[in-house]
Write an enzyme that holds these catalytic residues in place. Structure first.
Site, PDB file in Angstrom:
ATOM      1  N   ASP A 161      -8.764   2.213   1.453  1.00 48.82           N
ATOM      2  CA  ASP A 161      -8.949   1.064   0.570  1.00 48.82           C
ATOM      3  C   ASP A 161      -9.054   1.567  -0.880  1.00 48.82           C
ATOM      4  OD1 ASP A 161      -9.739  -1.157  -0.759  1.00 48.82           O
ATOM      5  OD2 ASP A 161     -11.330  -1.697   0.653  1.00 48.82           O
ATOM      6  N   CYS A 201      -5.299  -6.582   5.819  1.00 49.48           N
ATOM      7  CA  CYS A 201      -6.325  -5.687   5.278  1.00 49.48           C
ATOM      8  C   CYS A 201      -7.605  -6.503   5.096  1.00 49.48           C
ATOM      9  CB  CYS A 201      -5.866  -5.012   3.981  1.00 49.48           C
ATOM     10  SG  CYS A 201      -5.548  -6.132   2.601  1.00 49.48           S
ATOM     11  N   ARG A 246      -3.901  -3.663  -0.395  1.00 49.52           N
ATOM     12  CA  ARG A 246      -3.010  -2.943   0.524  1.00 49.52           C
ATOM     13  C   ARG A 246      -1.991  -3.822   1.237  1.00 49.52           C
ATOM     14  NH1 ARG A 246      -7.780  -0.531   3.935  1.00 49.52           N
ATOM     15  NH2 ARG A 246      -8.619  -2.526   3.208  1.00 49.52           N
TER      16      ARG A 246
HETATM   17  P1  4NP Z   1      -7.702  -4.737   0.274  1.00 49.36           P
HETATM   18  O1  4NP Z   1      -8.800  -4.177  -0.766  1.00 49.36           O
HETATM   19  O2  4NP Z   1      -8.428  -4.948   1.585  1.00 49.36           O
HETATM   20  O3  4NP Z   1      -6.713  -3.618   0.366  1.00 49.36           O
HETATM   21  O4  4NP Z   1      -7.148  -6.000  -0.318  1.00 49.36           O
HETATM   22  C1  4NP Z   1     -10.010  -4.835  -1.010  1.00 49.36           C
HETATM   23  C2  4NP Z   1     -10.047  -5.874  -1.888  1.00 49.36           C
HETATM   24  C3  4NP Z   1     -11.250  -6.495  -2.170  1.00 49.36           C
HETATM   25  C4  4NP Z   1     -12.409  -6.079  -1.537  1.00 49.36           C
HETATM   26  C5  4NP Z   1     -12.360  -5.044  -0.630  1.00 49.36           C
HETATM   27  C6  4NP Z   1     -11.160  -4.425  -0.364  1.00 49.36           C
HETATM   28  N1  4NP Z   1     -13.636  -6.708  -1.827  1.00 49.36           N
HETATM   29  O5  4NP Z   1     -14.667  -6.261  -1.299  1.00 49.36           O
HETATM   30  O6  4NP Z   1     -13.662  -7.687  -2.577  1.00 49.36           O
END
Ligand code: 4NP
Length: 161
Positions: free
Chosen positions: A126, A13, A19
């Site tokens: 997300d 991800c 995720r």
């Molecule tokens: P992930 O969610 O891709 O599902 O781990 C996110 C976690 C952090 C960020 C974006 C998406 N961020 O911009 O820091």
């Protein structure tokens, strides 16, 4: 394809805190129940580096715990072009993660989409900027696709003979 007696599968991800750690935990658990854990090594990574070394998002940890899965040992890592050759398969959470992997040189036929088994190129949304209910929704979405992903990998493994 790296040579090894098991397939190395990386869930991907953006941040590797929401995720993909959940996907890794859910699919690892299902594989164990199906006694397939010796056939695969599962891990997860993000395409971004913002959270490298951090634990999973507390909302992911809490959600996983409610379903009996422990994310407390997770530490975020990043996938970069240098690491691509270490993996047999990539399972992208959304189409943007998939594009990023392709741009890093991942072979298209080795990049799966977590929700491709629902019959359309759907994204795992997300949940980072939303409330806790988004994490529960993501968890159930991942659960719904976990067996189909394992079935798919098993069919490929049989084909690879
Ligand atoms: P992930 O969610 O891709 O599902 O781990 C996110 C976690 C952090 C960020 C974006 C998406 N961020 O911009 O820091």
């Amino acid at each position: 394809m790296p040579s090894s007696d098991h397939w190395r599968v990386l869930f991907v991800c953006l941040g590797n805190i929401c995720r993909s750690p959940l996907a890794e935990a859910i699919v690892s658990d299902r594989a164990k129940r199906r006694r397939l854990d010796g056939c695969y090594r599962f891990a997860s990574a993000g395409t971004g580096d913002w959270h490298v070394g951090h634990g999973a998002d507390p909302r992911s940890v809490e959600t996983a715990a409610r379903y009996g899965l422990d994310l407390s040992a997770h530490r975020a890592r990043q996938i970069t072009a240098q690491g691509i050759a270490e993996w047999h398969w990539f399972v992208a959470m959304d189409r943007s993660n998939r594009q990023d992997l392709l741009a890093m040189g991942a072979p298209a036929e080795r990049v799966l989409l977590m929700r491709q088994f629902e019959g359309a190129p759907l994204d795992v949304p997300d949940p980072y900027y939303g409330g806790p209910e988004g994490f529960d929704r993501v968890f159930r979405m991942l659960q719904q696709n976990a067996e189909a992903l394992l079935d798919h990998l098993e069919a490929l493994r049989e084909g690879a003979g």
